[in-house]
Motif scaffolding. Structure first.
Motif, PDB file in Angstrom:
ATOM      1  N   SER A   1      11.982  90.497  24.843  1.00 52.99           N
ATOM      2  CA  SER A   1      12.877  90.629  25.865  1.00 52.99           C
ATOM      3  C   SER A   1      13.479  92.150  25.793  1.00 52.99           C
ATOM      4  CB  SER A   1      13.819  89.537  25.969  1.00 52.99           C
ATOM      5  OG  SER A   1      13.339  88.590  26.548  1.00 52.99           O
ATOM      6  N   ALA A   2      13.626  92.327  24.315  1.00 49.70           N
ATOM      7  CA  ALA A   2      14.464  93.569  24.147  1.00 49.70           C
ATOM      8  C   ALA A   2      13.437  94.755  24.395  1.00 49.70           C
ATOM      9  CB  ALA A   2      14.678  93.699  22.595  1.00 49.70           C
ATOM     10  N   TYR A   3      12.162  94.724  24.397  1.00 49.80           N
ATOM     11  CA  TYR A   3      11.349  95.997  24.628  1.00 49.80           C
ATOM     12  C   TYR A   3      11.058  95.917  25.845  1.00 49.80           C
ATOM     13  CZ  TYR A   3       7.454  99.119  23.723  1.00 49.80           C
ATOM     14  OH  TYR A   3       6.554 100.288  23.823  1.00 49.80           O
ATOM     15  N   ALA A   4      11.020  94.807  26.730  1.00 51.93           N
ATOM     16  CA  ALA A   4      11.198  94.877  28.237  1.00 51.93           C
ATOM     17  C   ALA A   4      12.374  95.546  28.711  1.00 51.93           C
ATOM     18  CB  ALA A   4      11.017  93.726  28.836  1.00 51.93           C
ATOM     19  N   LEU A   5      13.577  95.118  28.459  1.00 55.10           N
ATOM     20  CA  LEU A   5      14.561  95.773  28.875  1.00 55.10           C
ATOM     21  C   LEU A   5      14.892  97.283  28.322  1.00 55.10           C
ATOM     22  CD1 LEU A   5      17.274  92.678  28.224  1.00 55.10           C
ATOM     23  CD2 LEU A   5      16.494  93.580  30.319  1.00 55.10           C
TER      24      LEU A   5
ATOM     25  N   ARG B   1      21.212  92.645  37.442  1.00 49.17           N
ATOM     26  CA  ARG B   1      21.277  93.445  38.747  1.00 49.17           C
ATOM     27  C   ARG B   1      20.436  94.787  38.449  1.00 49.17           C
ATOM     28  NH1 ARG B   1      26.621  91.687  38.542  1.00 49.17           N
ATOM     29  NH2 ARG B   1      27.183  93.876  37.966  1.00 49.17           N
ATOM     30  N   GLY B   2      19.922  95.218  37.417  1.00 47.23           N
ATOM     31  CA  GLY B   2      19.371  96.275  37.331  1.00 47.23           C
ATOM     32  C   GLY B   2      20.160  97.631  36.436  1.00 47.23           C
ATOM     33  N   ASP B   3      21.315  97.237  36.018  1.00 49.59           N
ATOM     34  CA  ASP B   3      22.162  98.373  35.494  1.00 49.59           C
ATOM     35  C   ASP B   3      21.313  98.733  34.361  1.00 49.59           C
ATOM     36  OD1 ASP B   3      24.895  99.643  35.301  1.00 49.59           O
ATOM     37  OD2 ASP B   3      24.884  98.641  33.378  1.00 49.59           O
ATOM     38  N   PRO B   4      21.191 100.044  34.061  1.00 43.29           N
ATOM     39  CA  PRO B   4      20.464 100.500  33.168  1.00 43.29           C
ATOM     40  C   PRO B   4      21.178 100.630  31.757  1.00 43.29           C
ATOM     41  CG  PRO B   4      20.218 102.133  34.892  1.00 43.29           C
ATOM     42  CD  PRO B   4      21.259 101.150  35.344  1.00 43.29           C
ATOM     43  N   ARG B   5      22.384 100.884  31.645  1.00 50.69           N
ATOM     44  CA  ARG B   5      23.146 100.953  30.647  1.00 50.69           C
ATOM     45  C   ARG B   5      23.356  99.635  30.052  1.00 50.69           C
ATOM     46  NH1 ARG B   5      28.667 104.030  30.460  1.00 50.69           N
ATOM     47  NH2 ARG B   5      28.567 103.354  32.697  1.00 50.69           N
ATOM     48  N   ALA B   6      23.520  98.750  30.732  1.00 51.05           N
ATOM     49  CA  ALA B   6      23.606  97.250  30.389  1.00 51.05           C
ATOM     50  C   ALA B   6      22.291  96.697  29.739  1.00 51.05           C
ATOM     51  CB  ALA B   6      24.087  96.290  31.437  1.00 51.05           C
ATOM     52  N   ARG B   7      21.292  97.075  30.366  1.00 51.29           N
ATOM     53  CA  ARG B   7      19.963  96.902  29.808  1.00 51.29           C
ATOM     54  C   ARG B   7      19.781  97.492  28.382  1.00 51.29           C
ATOM     55  NH1 ARG B   7      16.046  97.211  35.191  1.00 51.29           N
ATOM     56  NH2 ARG B   7      16.211  95.187  35.834  1.00 51.29           N
ATOM     57  N   TYR B   8      20.142  98.625  28.380  1.00 50.11           N
ATOM     58  CA  TYR B   8      20.107  99.150  26.898  1.00 50.11           C
ATOM     59  C   TYR B   8      20.852  98.489  25.964  1.00 50.11           C
ATOM     60  CZ  TYR B   8      21.096 102.633  23.486  1.00 50.11           C
ATOM     61  OH  TYR B   8      21.169 103.342  22.131  1.00 50.11           O
ATOM     62  N   LEU B   9      22.072  98.133  26.353  1.00 48.97           N
ATOM     63  CA  LEU B   9      22.674  97.528  25.126  1.00 48.97           C
ATOM     64  C   LEU B   9      22.308  96.223  24.744  1.00 48.97           C
ATOM     65  CD1 LEU B   9      26.406  98.510  26.757  1.00 48.97           C
ATOM     66  CD2 LEU B   9      25.371  99.276  24.658  1.00 48.97           C
ATOM     67  N   LEU B  10      21.860  95.315  26.049  1.00 44.94           N
ATOM     68  CA  LEU B  10      21.508  93.997  25.731  1.00 44.94           C
ATOM     69  C   LEU B  10      20.090  94.048  24.946  1.00 44.94           C
ATOM     70  CD1 LEU B  10      21.946  91.102  26.379  1.00 44.94           C
ATOM     71  CD2 LEU B  10      20.609  91.334  28.558  1.00 44.94           C
ATOM     72  N   ALA B  11      19.366  95.078  25.181  1.00 43.74           N
ATOM     73  CA  ALA B  11      18.131  95.325  24.692  1.00 43.74           C
ATOM     74  C   ALA B  11      18.251  95.287  23.031  1.00 43.74           C
ATOM     75  CB  ALA B  11      17.073  96.202  25.048  1.00 43.74           C
ATOM     76  N   THR B  12      19.225  96.317  22.768  1.00 45.51           N
ATOM     77  CA  THR B  12      19.689  96.672  21.626  1.00 45.51           C
ATOM     78  C   THR B  12      20.070  95.341  20.562  1.00 45.51           C
ATOM     79  OG1 THR B  12      20.458  98.839  22.077  1.00 45.51           O
ATOM     80  CG2 THR B  12      21.389  98.024  20.115  1.00 45.51           C
TER      81      THR B  12
ATOM     82  N   SER C   1      13.196  90.477  40.075  1.00 47.02           N
ATOM     83  CA  SER C   1      14.197  89.694  40.097  1.00 47.02           C
ATOM     84  C   SER C   1      15.768  90.445  40.354  1.00 47.02           C
ATOM     85  CB  SER C   1      14.350  88.795  38.795  1.00 47.02           C
ATOM     86  OG  SER C   1      15.717  88.082  38.678  1.00 47.02           O
ATOM     87  N   ALA C   2      15.675  91.761  39.497  1.00 52.09           N
ATOM     88  CA  ALA C   2      16.936  92.433  39.773  1.00 52.09           C
ATOM     89  C   ALA C   2      16.963  92.979  41.223  1.00 52.09           C
ATOM     90  CB  ALA C   2      16.840  93.705  39.038  1.00 52.09           C
ATOM     91  N   THR C   3      15.852  93.248  41.844  1.00 53.88           N
ATOM     92  CA  THR C   3      15.875  93.872  43.130  1.00 53.88           C
ATOM     93  C   THR C   3      16.507  92.688  44.124  1.00 53.88           C
ATOM     94  OG1 THR C   3      13.976  95.180  42.891  1.00 53.88           O
ATOM     95  CG2 THR C   3      14.717  94.458  45.201  1.00 53.88           C
ATOM     96  N   ARG C   4      16.113  91.349  43.886  1.00 54.40           N
ATOM     97  CA  ARG C   4      16.517  90.212  44.666  1.00 54.40           C
ATOM     98  C   ARG C   4      17.989  90.061  44.348  1.00 54.40           C
ATOM     99  NH1 ARG C   4      11.515  87.990  43.134  1.00 54.40           N
ATOM    100  NH2 ARG C   4      12.787  86.903  41.584  1.00 54.40           N
ATOM    101  N   ASN C   5      18.363  90.080  43.121  1.00 51.84           N
ATOM    102  CA  ASN C   5      19.914  89.993  42.819  1.00 51.84           C
ATOM    103  C   ASN C   5      20.968  90.819  43.449  1.00 51.84           C
ATOM    104  OD1 ASN C   5      19.259  87.433  41.377  1.00 51.84           O
ATOM    105  ND2 ASN C   5      18.961  88.833  39.275  1.00 51.84           N
TER     106      ASN C   5
ATOM    107  N   GLN D   1      24.648  90.743  30.298  1.00 47.97           N
ATOM    108  CA  GLN D   1      23.567  89.931  30.922  1.00 47.97           C
ATOM    109  C   GLN D   1      23.379  89.782  32.482  1.00 47.97           C
ATOM    110  OE1 GLN D   1      21.002  88.208  29.147  1.00 47.97           O
ATOM    111  NE2 GLN D   1      20.040  88.527  31.264  1.00 47.97           N
ATOM    112  N   ALA D   2      24.959  89.874  33.055  1.00 48.98           N
ATOM    113  CA  ALA D   2      24.863  89.781  34.507  1.00 48.98           C
ATOM    114  C   ALA D   2      24.444  91.151  35.025  1.00 48.98           C
ATOM    115  CB  ALA D   2      26.146  89.354  35.066  1.00 48.98           C
ATOM    116  N   SER D   3      24.985  92.093  34.549  1.00 45.47           N
ATOM    117  CA  SER D   3      24.799  93.466  35.001  1.00 45.47           C
ATOM    118  C   SER D   3      23.353  94.173  34.877  1.00 45.47           C
ATOM    119  CB  SER D   3      25.744  94.349  34.175  1.00 45.47           C
ATOM    120  OG  SER D   3      27.054  94.186  34.478  1.00 45.47           O
ATOM    121  N   SER D   4      22.565  93.253  33.527  1.00 46.45           N
ATOM    122  CA  SER D   4      21.361  93.828  33.716  1.00 46.45           C
ATOM    123  C   SER D   4      20.516  93.017  34.588  1.00 46.45           C
ATOM    124  CB  SER D   4      20.989  93.118  32.228  1.00 46.45           C
ATOM    125  OG  SER D   4      19.488  93.216  32.017  1.00 46.45           O
TER     126      SER D   4
END
Length: 307
Positions: free
Chosen positions: A132-136, A107-118, A177-181, A102-105
């Motif tokens: 949220s899954a579809y957005a990530l 910040r914009g990490d694509p692989r974390a977003r993929y795993l979290l979305a799954t 939000s990721a850009t700011r983080n 979640q923390a990596s997502s």
């Protein structure tokens, strides 16, 4: 601040190891990093994790890699934190991995977003949240992750259109939000431990096992590197869809809702089962950034991409 003491013995050893790694002398690199890593240098610890994960200079051992990542992450090393979360998930320690992913997502990490979305789509280890899954997953797909694009096409079969539309708005907010983080958090020492340029084999954490309930996205696969050409004109990417008709609907809505869009041309870029909606061209990245800023201010998803 740490860069200002680069002449100190520990920092010098880390830099010497990076130089050796870049030459392909992995054993020498590990030898240089081991002592500073044991003394607590976060860059050396992260690099030791990379070595044990990839099996360069040492025998592959994901458990040892995990421990080095954990030590560096505890000191605020963001790359180590990302790798720690990925590897925990791969080893099936999903509950432990989720807050890190979640923390990596965030910040914009694509692989974390993929795993979290799954996980959010399947709802096995976390409460199901298809918006949220579809957005990530859309953001991970836009970053060039082929398995995310494949999963997005599967999601299109199950997630209602209104939820996908809500996800498009959420994706824009998440990207802002990721850009700011990312700007607010300073990594320790961003050391490039990739193999020399002549090496073509890409290193990635092996596929993560997926839960069995249906429907489910495809398992994790290695993410390809997306090559760009800085000399090309620029475009803005507005979304990725499993059906081209949905991309055309979004373009029609954006064109009628924002006068600035009327001067742009829509581009429907197909990749497998995914159609990416892009618009342009822009003569410069700054012009594309300005348009994306207007779209994001209106709650729309937008990414700047080279043509």
């Amino acid at each position: 601040m740490a860069c200002s003491i680069a002449a100190a013995p520990v920092a010098a050893d880390v830099k010497s190891g990076v130089d050796a790694w870049s030459r392909g002398d992995y054993e020498a690199a590990v030898k240089e990093w081991r002592e500073p890593a044991l003394k607590g240098d976060p860059d050396a610890q992260f690099n030791m994790g990379q070595a044990y994960k990839t099996g360069r200079g040492v025998q592959t051992d994901l458990n040892i890699a995990l421990e080095w990542y954990k030590k560096a992450a505890a000191q605020g090393h963001l790359k180590a934190t990302d790798s720690y979360g990925h590897l925990l998930h791969y080893q099936g320690k999903v509950a432990e991995a989720l807050p890190i992913l979640q923390a990596s997502s965030d910040r914009g990490d694509p692989r974390a977003r993929y795993l979290l979305a799954t996980e959010l789509f399947n709802g096995t280890h976390i409460a199901k949240d298809w918006v949220s899954a579809y957005a990530l997953m859309s953001l991970a797909s836009s970053a060039g992750m082929t398995p995310a694009s494949e999963s997005l096409a599967q999601m299109d079969k199950y997630i209602p259109l209104e939820q996908r539309q809500a996800a498009s708005v959420l994706a824009g907010n998440l990207e802002q939000s990721a850009t700011r983080n990312a700007a607010q958090q300073a990594d320790a020492f961003p050391i490039n431990t990739q193999p020399p340029v002549k090496t073509t084999k890409q290193v990635a954490v092996p596929p993560a096992p997926q839960p069995q309930p249906k429907p489910k996205p495809v398992p994790v696969k290695a993410a390809p590197t997306v090559a760009t050409n800085s000399a090309s004109p620029w475009r803005i990417q507005l979304g990725a869809f499993g059906e081209e008709a949905n991309a055309k609907k979004l373009w029609s809505s954006l064109k009628s809702g924002m006068t600035e869009m009327a001067a742009l041309q829509p581009i429907y870029k197909s990749a497998g089962n995914i159609t990416r909606l892009q618009a342009g061209p822009f003569a410069s990245k700054s012009a594309a950034d300005a348009m994306c800023a207007k779209l994001k201010a209106a709650g729309k998803a937008c990414l700047v991409v080279p043509a």
